[in-house]
Design an enzyme around this catalytic site. Structure first.
Site, PDB file in Angstrom:
ATOM      1  N   ARG A  95     -67.414  20.568  17.601  1.00 64.04           N
ATOM      2  CA  ARG A  95     -67.611  20.532  19.052  1.00 64.04           C
ATOM      3  C   ARG A  95     -69.088  20.377  19.438  1.00 64.04           C
ATOM      4  O   ARG A  95     -69.468  20.581  20.579  1.00 64.04           O
ATOM      5  CB  ARG A  95     -66.996  21.728  19.757  1.00 64.04           C
ATOM      6  CG  ARG A  95     -65.485  21.835  19.530  1.00 64.04           C
ATOM      7  CD  ARG A  95     -64.813  22.739  20.474  1.00 64.04           C
ATOM      8  NE  ARG A  95     -63.441  23.086  20.346  1.00 64.04           N
ATOM      9  CZ  ARG A  95     -62.460  22.518  19.670  1.00 64.04           C
ATOM     10  NH1 ARG A  95     -62.692  21.473  18.957  1.00 64.04           N
ATOM     11  NH2 ARG A  95     -61.223  22.955  19.670  1.00 64.04           N
ATOM     12  N   GLY A  97     -70.539  17.472  18.954  1.00 68.97           N
ATOM     13  CA  GLY A  97     -70.682  16.042  19.203  1.00 68.97           C
ATOM     14  C   GLY A  97     -70.969  15.263  17.928  1.00 68.97           C
ATOM     15  O   GLY A  97     -70.953  14.030  17.937  1.00 68.97           O
ATOM     16  N   GLY A  99     -69.228  14.951  15.043  1.00 69.21           N
ATOM     17  CA  GLY A  99     -68.099  14.163  14.549  1.00 69.21           C
ATOM     18  C   GLY A  99     -67.960  12.869  15.327  1.00 69.21           C
ATOM     19  O   GLY A  99     -67.809  11.791  14.741  1.00 69.21           O
ATOM     20  N   ASN A 126     -52.836  18.315  10.927  1.00 70.69           N
ATOM     21  CA  ASN A 126     -54.157  18.554  11.514  1.00 70.69           C
ATOM     22  C   ASN A 126     -54.155  18.106  12.979  1.00 70.69           C
ATOM     23  O   ASN A 126     -54.742  17.099  13.351  1.00 70.69           O
ATOM     24  CB  ASN A 126     -55.234  17.831  10.700  1.00 70.69           C
ATOM     25  CG  ASN A 126     -56.625  18.317  11.052  1.00 70.69           C
ATOM     26  OD1 ASN A 126     -56.839  18.956  12.084  1.00 70.69           O
ATOM     27  ND2 ASN A 126     -57.581  17.993  10.206  1.00 70.69           N
ATOM     28  N   TYR A 133     -59.016  12.304  17.685  1.00 72.75           N
ATOM     29  CA  TYR A 133     -59.013  10.860  17.453  1.00 72.75           C
ATOM     30  C   TYR A 133     -58.348  10.116  18.615  1.00 72.75           C
ATOM     31  O   TYR A 133     -58.828   9.072  19.052  1.00 72.75           O
ATOM     32  CB  TYR A 133     -58.315  10.508  16.139  1.00 72.75           C
ATOM     33  CG  TYR A 133     -58.997  11.063  14.905  1.00 72.75           C
ATOM     34  CD1 TYR A 133     -60.385  11.117  14.824  1.00 72.75           C
ATOM     35  CD2 TYR A 133     -58.262  11.515  13.827  1.00 72.75           C
ATOM     36  CE1 TYR A 133     -61.012  11.614  13.694  1.00 72.75           C
ATOM     37  CE2 TYR A 133     -58.873  12.009  12.687  1.00 72.75           C
ATOM     38  CZ  TYR A 133     -60.258  12.064  12.630  1.00 72.75           C
ATOM     39  OH  TYR A 133     -60.875  12.547  11.518  1.00 72.75           O
TER      40      TYR A 133
END
Length: 159
Positions: A95, A97, A99, A126, A133
Protein backbone atom coordinates in the site's frame (compact mmCIF):
# COMPACT_ATOMS: atom_id res chain seq x y z
CA UNK A 1 2.07 8.04 -0.59
CA UNK A 2 5.48 6.86 0.56
CA UNK A 3 8.55 7.84 -1.47
CA UNK A 4 10.02 4.89 -3.33
CA UNK A 5 12.30 4.32 -6.29
CA UNK A 6 12.36 1.60 -8.90
CA UNK A 7 15.36 0.67 -10.99
CA UNK A 8 16.92 -2.15 -12.96
CA UNK A 9 18.52 -4.72 -10.69
CA UNK A 10 22.29 -4.80 -10.45
CA UNK A 11 24.58 -7.66 -9.38
CA UNK A 12 24.80 -6.15 -5.88
CA UNK A 13 21.02 -6.70 -5.51
CA UNK A 14 21.16 -10.48 -5.86
CA UNK A 15 21.22 -11.24 -2.10
CA UNK A 16 18.23 -8.93 -1.52
CA UNK A 17 16.30 -10.50 -4.41
CA UNK A 18 17.03 -13.99 -3.09
CA UNK A 19 15.77 -12.94 0.34
CA UNK A 20 12.59 -11.52 -1.17
CA UNK A 21 12.03 -14.68 -3.23
CA UNK A 22 12.34 -16.69 -0.01
CA UNK A 23 9.67 -14.46 1.55
CA UNK A 24 7.43 -14.93 -1.49
CA UNK A 25 7.84 -18.72 -1.28
CA UNK A 26 6.85 -18.62 2.40
CA UNK A 27 3.81 -16.43 1.61
CA UNK A 28 2.71 -18.91 -1.07
CA UNK A 29 3.40 -21.90 1.24
CA UNK A 30 5.99 -23.17 -1.24
CA UNK A 31 9.21 -22.89 0.76
CA UNK A 32 9.62 -26.67 0.51
CA UNK A 33 10.12 -26.32 -3.27
CA UNK A 34 12.76 -23.59 -3.08
CA UNK A 35 16.18 -24.54 -4.46
CA UNK A 36 17.31 -20.96 -5.08
CA UNK A 37 20.68 -19.54 -4.06
CA UNK A 38 22.45 -16.33 -5.03
CA UNK A 39 24.99 -18.45 -6.94
CA UNK A 40 22.21 -20.05 -9.00
CA UNK A 41 20.30 -16.84 -9.69
CA UNK A 42 23.22 -14.60 -10.64
CA UNK A 43 24.12 -16.14 -14.01
CA UNK A 44 20.49 -16.09 -15.17
CA UNK A 45 20.30 -12.35 -14.47
CA UNK A 46 23.81 -11.16 -15.28
CA UNK A 47 25.72 -14.00 -16.95
CA UNK A 48 26.84 -14.22 -20.58
CA UNK A 49 23.34 -15.31 -21.72
CA UNK A 50 20.83 -13.80 -19.28
CA UNK A 51 17.33 -15.25 -19.53
CA UNK A 52 15.57 -13.05 -16.98
CA UNK A 53 15.55 -9.42 -15.95
CA UNK A 54 14.64 -7.80 -12.67
CA UNK A 55 13.54 -4.49 -11.27
CA UNK A 56 13.96 -3.64 -7.63
CA UNK A 57 11.98 -1.24 -5.52
CA UNK A 58 13.62 0.72 -2.72
CA UNK A 59 12.24 2.62 0.22
CA UNK A 60 14.71 4.60 2.31
CA UNK A 61 17.58 2.98 0.38
CA UNK A 62 16.49 -0.57 1.23
CA UNK A 63 15.37 -3.07 -1.43
CA UNK A 64 11.89 -4.08 -0.26
CA UNK A 65 10.33 -5.29 -3.50
CA UNK A 66 11.19 -6.80 -6.84
CA UNK A 67 9.78 -7.85 -10.17
CA UNK A 68 11.35 -10.73 -12.09
CA UNK A 69 10.42 -10.92 -15.78
CA UNK A 70 11.37 -12.33 -19.16
CA UNK A 71 10.42 -12.14 -22.82
CA UNK A 72 7.86 -14.56 -24.23
CA UNK A 73 6.21 -14.62 -27.65
CA UNK A 74 2.67 -14.43 -29.03
CA UNK A 75 2.28 -16.31 -32.30
CA UNK A 76 -1.15 -14.70 -32.77
CA UNK A 77 0.23 -11.18 -32.48
CA UNK A 78 3.57 -12.07 -34.10
CA UNK A 79 5.26 -10.05 -31.36
CA UNK A 80 7.26 -10.68 -28.23
CA UNK A 81 5.65 -10.07 -24.88
CA UNK A 82 6.73 -9.34 -21.35
CA UNK A 83 5.98 -12.08 -18.82
CA UNK A 84 6.11 -11.21 -15.14
CA UNK A 85 7.29 -14.25 -13.18
CA UNK A 86 7.31 -12.67 -9.71
CA UNK A 87 6.09 -9.45 -8.15
CA UNK A 88 6.66 -9.10 -4.43
CA UNK A 89 6.69 -6.25 -1.94
CA UNK A 90 7.40 -6.89 1.73
CA UNK A 91 4.23 -6.85 3.79
CA UNK A 92 5.26 -3.77 5.77
CA UNK A 93 5.56 -1.78 2.53
CA UNK A 94 2.37 -2.85 0.80
CA UNK A 95 0.00 0.00 0.00
CA UNK A 96 3.04 2.28 -0.40
CA UNK A 97 2.50 2.48 -4.15
CA UNK A 98 5.63 0.43 -4.83
CA UNK A 99 3.79 -2.56 -6.33
CA UNK A 100 1.92 -0.29 -8.71
CA UNK A 101 5.18 1.53 -9.46
CA UNK A 102 6.91 -1.72 -10.42
CA UNK A 103 3.99 -2.75 -12.64
CA UNK A 104 3.88 0.69 -14.23
CA UNK A 105 7.58 0.50 -15.06
CA UNK A 106 7.11 -2.97 -16.56
CA UNK A 107 4.25 -1.68 -18.72
CA UNK A 108 6.51 1.16 -19.87
CA UNK A 109 9.23 -1.36 -20.78
CA UNK A 110 6.71 -3.42 -22.78
CA UNK A 111 5.59 -0.32 -24.70
CA UNK A 112 9.17 0.91 -25.24
CA UNK A 113 10.11 -2.50 -26.70
CA UNK A 114 6.97 -2.66 -28.85
CA UNK A 115 5.78 -5.84 -27.14
CA UNK A 116 2.26 -7.02 -27.82
CA UNK A 117 1.38 -8.14 -24.28
CA UNK A 118 2.28 -7.85 -20.62
CA UNK A 119 1.12 -10.96 -18.76
CA UNK A 120 1.40 -12.68 -15.41
CA UNK A 121 -0.44 -15.20 -13.27
CA UNK A 122 -2.05 -14.84 -9.87
CA UNK A 123 -2.98 -17.55 -7.40
CA UNK A 124 -6.76 -17.98 -7.23
CA UNK A 125 -6.78 -17.67 -3.43
CA UNK A 126 -4.87 -14.37 -3.42
CA UNK A 127 -7.96 -12.18 -3.50
CA UNK A 128 -6.09 -9.04 -2.43
CA UNK A 129 -3.77 -9.36 -5.44
CA UNK A 130 -6.65 -10.13 -7.79
CA UNK A 131 -8.53 -7.00 -6.68
CA UNK A 132 -5.32 -4.95 -6.96
CA UNK A 133 -4.67 -6.14 -10.51
CA UNK A 134 -8.28 -5.63 -11.59
CA UNK A 135 -8.27 -2.11 -10.12
CA UNK A 136 -5.25 -1.38 -12.33
CA UNK A 137 -7.21 -2.52 -15.39
CA UNK A 138 -5.80 -6.03 -15.81
CA UNK A 139 -8.07 -8.84 -16.99
CA UNK A 140 -7.99 -12.04 -14.95
CA UNK A 141 -8.58 -14.85 -17.45
CA UNK A 142 -10.39 -17.66 -15.58
CA UNK A 143 -10.64 -19.88 -18.66
CA UNK A 144 -6.84 -20.27 -18.95
CA UNK A 145 -5.01 -22.92 -16.94
CA UNK A 146 -1.28 -23.35 -16.46
CA UNK A 147 0.17 -26.68 -17.54
CA UNK A 148 3.48 -27.71 -16.04
CA UNK A 149 5.97 -30.55 -16.31
CA UNK A 150 8.69 -30.48 -13.67
CA UNK A 151 10.90 -32.77 -11.62
CA UNK A 152 10.33 -36.48 -12.19
CA UNK A 153 7.42 -35.88 -14.58
CA UNK A 154 9.67 -33.78 -16.80
CA UNK A 155 12.40 -36.41 -16.72
CA UNK A 156 9.94 -39.19 -17.62
CA UNK A 157 8.58 -37.14 -20.53
CA UNK A 158 11.89 -37.18 -22.39
CA UNK A 159 12.35 -39.74 -25.18
Amino acid sequence: MIAYTTRAAEPRDIPAIVSLIEELAAFENLSHTLALTAEKLGPFLFGPKPVIEALVGEIDGEVVGYALFFTNFSSFLAKPGLYLEDLFVRHAHRRSGLGKGLLTRLAEIAVERDYGRFEWTVLDWNEDAIRFYEKLGASVLPEWRICRLSGDALERFRP
